[in-house]
Structures are given as C-alpha cells and as structure tokens.
Design a protein around this motif. Structure first.
Motif, PDB file in Angstrom:
ATOM      1  N   ALA A  92      -3.464 -12.051 -11.631  1.00 54.11           N
ATOM      2  CA  ALA A  92      -2.856 -12.328 -10.327  1.00 54.11           C
ATOM      3  C   ALA A  92      -1.332 -12.334 -10.436  1.00 54.11           C
ATOM      4  O   ALA A  92      -0.634 -11.835  -9.544  1.00 54.11           O
ATOM      5  N   ARG A  93      -0.803 -12.897 -11.519  1.00 54.87           N
ATOM      6  CA  ARG A  93       0.659 -12.920 -11.710  1.00 54.87           C
ATOM      7  C   ARG A  93       1.208 -11.502 -11.839  1.00 54.87           C
ATOM      8  O   ARG A  93       2.270 -11.185 -11.295  1.00 54.87           O
ATOM      9  N   LYS A  94       0.501 -10.655 -12.559  1.00 60.01           N
ATOM     10  CA  LYS A  94       0.967  -9.277 -12.746  1.00 60.01           C
ATOM     11  C   LYS A  94       0.923  -8.501 -11.431  1.00 60.01           C
ATOM     12  O   LYS A  94       1.826  -7.703 -11.152  1.00 60.01           O
ATOM     13  N   ILE A  95      -0.095  -8.739 -10.639  1.00 64.32           N
ATOM     14  CA  ILE A  95      -0.178  -8.058  -9.348  1.00 64.32           C
ATOM     15  C   ILE A  95       0.936  -8.550  -8.426  1.00 64.32           C
ATOM     16  O   ILE A  95       1.568  -7.744  -7.710  1.00 64.32           O
ATOM     17  N   LEU A  96       1.224  -9.841  -8.456  1.00 63.49           N
ATOM     18  CA  LEU A  96       2.343 -10.376  -7.671  1.00 63.49           C
ATOM     19  C   LEU A  96       3.659  -9.749  -8.122  1.00 63.49           C
ATOM     20  O   LEU A  96       4.477  -9.340  -7.289  1.00 63.49           O
ATOM     21  N   ALA A  97       3.857  -9.654  -9.419  1.00 61.39           N
ATOM     22  CA  ALA A  97       5.072  -9.018  -9.943  1.00 61.39           C
ATOM     23  C   ALA A  97       5.142  -7.553  -9.513  1.00 61.39           C
ATOM     24  O   ALA A  97       6.213  -7.044  -9.150  1.00 61.39           O
TER      25      ALA A  97
ATOM     26  N   ALA B 135      -3.942  -6.292  -3.822  1.00 63.21           N
ATOM     27  CA  ALA B 135      -3.683  -7.736  -3.724  1.00 63.21           C
ATOM     28  C   ALA B 135      -4.995  -8.504  -3.601  1.00 63.21           C
ATOM     29  O   ALA B 135      -5.183  -9.557  -4.225  1.00 63.21           O
ATOM     30  N   LEU B 136      -5.930  -7.965  -2.814  1.00 58.59           N
ATOM     31  CA  LEU B 136      -7.242  -8.604  -2.675  1.00 58.59           C
ATOM     32  C   LEU B 136      -7.994  -8.650  -3.999  1.00 58.59           C
ATOM     33  O   LEU B 136      -8.753  -9.587  -4.253  1.00 58.59           O
ATOM     34  N   SER B 137      -7.780  -7.653  -4.841  1.00 61.83           N
ATOM     35  CA  SER B 137      -8.505  -7.604  -6.115  1.00 61.83           C
ATOM     36  C   SER B 137      -8.117  -8.747  -7.040  1.00 61.83           C
ATOM     37  O   SER B 137      -8.823  -9.028  -8.012  1.00 61.83           O
ATOM     38  N   ALA B 138      -7.008  -9.409  -6.748  1.00 61.02           N
ATOM     39  CA  ALA B 138      -6.566 -10.528  -7.586  1.00 61.02           C
ATOM     40  C   ALA B 138      -7.278 -11.830  -7.244  1.00 61.02           C
ATOM     41  O   ALA B 138      -7.264 -12.776  -8.035  1.00 61.02           O
TER      42      ALA B 138
ATOM     43  N   GLY C 167      -0.922 -19.579 -12.097  1.00 60.43           N
ATOM     44  CA  GLY C 167      -0.677 -20.003 -13.467  1.00 60.43           C
ATOM     45  C   GLY C 167      -1.888 -19.816 -14.358  1.00 60.43           C
ATOM     46  O   GLY C 167      -1.750 -19.554 -15.559  1.00 60.43           O
ATOM     47  N   ALA C 168      -3.077 -19.910 -13.764  1.00 56.39           N
ATOM     48  CA  ALA C 168      -4.302 -19.813 -14.555  1.00 56.39           C
ATOM     49  C   ALA C 168      -4.766 -18.383 -14.766  1.00 56.39           C
ATOM     50  O   ALA C 168      -5.552 -18.112 -15.672  1.00 56.39           O
ATOM     51  N   HIS C 169      -4.279 -17.445 -13.955  1.00 55.08           N
ATOM     52  CA  HIS C 169      -4.787 -16.075 -14.003  1.00 55.08           C
ATOM     53  C   HIS C 169      -3.650 -15.084 -14.153  1.00 55.08           C
ATOM     54  O   HIS C 169      -2.897 -14.827 -13.215  1.00 55.08           O
TER      55      HIS C 169
END
Length: 237
Positions: A68-73, A221-224, A63-65
């Motif tokens: 990370a949300r875009k990489i998850l998507a 994924a690690l970059s997030a 929620g804060a980053h």
C-alpha cells in the motif's frame, strides 16, 4: 476472499471524491494549448483523491503493508508526472516520462515477484516488442532509448500485475483482478500517448488517454486495499 459486493459497499463511498474530481476534469476540458497551474491542478485532482482514498484507511494500515505504501508513493510520482506533462510542449515531456518510470518501478515492487508466471511474461514481452517496433521508425535522439526503457518498465509492471491473477485456484482475489485490469489500462493509455505524439494523430486521443489513465490508477489504488490477503497468498506460493 472478500466479495465484490462487500468491496463496493465499504470502498465505494471513499471513492466518491475521485469520481467527482474526474467528472470535473472532463466537464471543464481545459485546452492543452494554454498550460497553467489551474489546469495542472484540475488534471492532478483525481490522483490527489486517490491519495486521500488510501490515507483514509489509516496510517496504521499503510505502516503495516508495504504494498500500500508503494502504491501511494507511485500515485505521488504520478501526480508529478501529470503536472510535468501539462507543459510537455515547453520541454517537460522527459520529466513526466521520468516520473511515470519511477511510478512503474514502485507499482512493480508493490505487486511483487511471486508467482513468476512466465507465460504472462512472454506475452507482455511480445506486446512490448511489437509496440517498440511500431514506434521506432518515428523516434529520434534520446527518445530512441528513453522510450525503449520506458516500455520495458511499464511492460514489467504489467507482467507483475497480470502474473498475480490466478483464476484457477483459491488464491484468486478481486484485488489481483483490479491490479491486472489497472495495469492493462495503464499500458493502453501510455501506448496511445506514444502513438499520438510520435507516430500519427489518434482520433479522440485525449479522451482515450485520460479515461483509461484515471480508470487504471483507481483500479491500482483499489488493489492495495486487501494487502493483507495478498501478502498471505504470496507466502503460500
């Protein structure tokens, strides 16, 4: 900047399911000539594990980053693309292409537009142009422009990942290196797919494609993980 040793100690255990799932895929090595929901599950399982890897950092972290949300998507759309490509010979190749195109848009947005790094952009433009020139004589119908658009999107994603890697100043972080390597491996994987599908058979193509693909997704994924440090660095520039 967090040291690589610290990263291995803190993030390594969370990636164990991913490595196990990847081993399962290569050990089973299910034939592509007989697509099934089971083979789709086995192929997508390492990507599912990367979903869990990011979710394991907590919903507050996501929620804060936004990165990370875009990489998850992007990982979610990647899994859909993997599933479609299981049935590519049944007419679902374009569907998979679309899913991965969306993935690259999301990853590009996650990597951001700062710094610009025009030199990296010119290099990627040259590589992308040469790749399309190689493929063009073998393309026909809608693939003539669909492949061009896809190369532009993955090239843009690669540019944004590489542009963030600044080895000569104190903005360097291992996550930027991870994103850069992940993007390059993704481009290698997809170029191998394209050459093998449209041009000529590539020896051991499936092993090359999947090994570079899984490594690319893991690195991205690690970059997030260090999103906060990355976003602070961007504000400084």
């Amino acid at each position: 900047m967090v040291s690589p040793v610290t990263v291995v100690k803190s993030e390594g255990p969370k990636l164990v399911p991913f490595f196990k799932a990847t081993c399962v895929y290569f050990v089973l090595w299910l034939p592509t000539s007989s697509p099934s929901w089971f083979s789709a599950l086995i192929k997508c399982l390492p990507i599912f594990c990367l979903w869990v890897f990011l979710l394991a950092h907590g919903f507050s972290f996501l929620g804060a980053h936004s990165s990370a949300r875009k990489i998850l998507a992007g990982l979610i759309f990647s899994a859909l693309g993997d599933a479609f490509l299981i049935w590519q010979e049944q007419g679902y190749f374009i569907h998979g292409l679309l899913m991965f195109a969306i993935t690259h848009i999301l990853y590009s947005s996650a990597f951001g537009m700062k710094p610009i790094n025009m030199r990296a952009g010119l290099v990627i433009t040259a590589v992308s142009s040469l790749s399309y020139m190689l493929l063009y004589p073998y393309l026909s119908g809608p693939f003539t422009y669909l492949v061009a658009v896809y190369i532009a999107l993955i090239g843009f994603m690669g540019w944004r990942a590489i542009a963030g890697l600044q080895l000569t100043n104190d903005l360097w972080t291992w996550t930027k290196l991870s994103a850069c390597l992940g993007a390059v491996l993704f481009m290698v994987s997809d170029l191998t797919i394209a050459v093998n599908k449209f041009c000529f058979p590539v020896p051991h193509s499936r092993a090359i494609i999947m090994a570079t693909y899984y490594a690319a997704q893991m690195l991205i994924a690690l970059s997030a993980v260090e999103c906060q440090d990355v976003e602070v660095a961007r504000k400084r520039t």
